[in-house]
Motif scaffolding. Sequence first.
Motif, short mmCIF file in Angstrom:
data_model
loop_
_atom_site.label_atom_id
_atom_site.label_comp_id
_atom_site.label_asym_id
_atom_site.label_seq_id
_atom_site.Cartn_x
_atom_site.Cartn_y
_atom_site.Cartn_z
N GLN A 56 0.84 -1.20 0.00
CA GLN A 56 0.00 0.00 0.00
C GLN A 56 0.87 1.25 0.00
N LYS A 57 1.94 1.22 0.77
CA LYS A 57 2.82 2.38 0.84
C LYS A 57 3.52 2.63 -0.49
N ARG A 62 1.02 4.00 -3.04
CA ARG A 62 0.71 5.39 -2.71
C ARG A 62 1.88 6.31 -3.03
N LYS A 120 -3.36 3.60 5.50
CA LYS A 120 -3.83 4.72 4.69
C LYS A 120 -4.32 5.85 5.59
N ASP A 137 -2.78 9.56 5.63
CA ASP A 137 -3.63 10.71 5.31
C ASP A 137 -3.69 11.69 6.47
#
Length: 144
Positions: free
Chosen positions: A56-57, A60, A120, A124
């Motif tokens: 995910q990192k 992103r 996430k 964020d």
Amino acid sequence: MIQKPSNAFVGASWVALLAGMVAYNIGLWNATMQLNEKGYYFTILLYGLFAAVSLQKTVRDQLEGIPVTNIYYGLCWFATLSAVLLLSVGLWNAGLTLSEKGFYAMSFMLSLFAAIAVQKNTRDSRLVGNEPTTASEPPFNNLS
């Protein structure tokens, strides 16, 4: 534009992560399988969680224009998919009932999804300024 995640979504993400991990581990604790099998399934959970958060990192980072090497990006995909594959192969060959196999598969996937959501939300929140950075830490490096 990045918006701060709502408190409800942050809370739901953490509850889902804890529910998935706790349920999976309670299932392992109460299972009648040998200790080496329990260790295998526990290790797959830890490997899968780390791989999913790392993937995910990197995804992103790429979307935000932060450099990510292709080898690391590929390794993240490989690690995530191999964790799911290793769990699938383990469950396929396990002498468990179908309901037990389904329980482990669903709690594993819930944990992976929730770990991605928690990561996430953390990122964020930091980008929006919810968590201040230290003076020695650049604002967009090493975001969790």
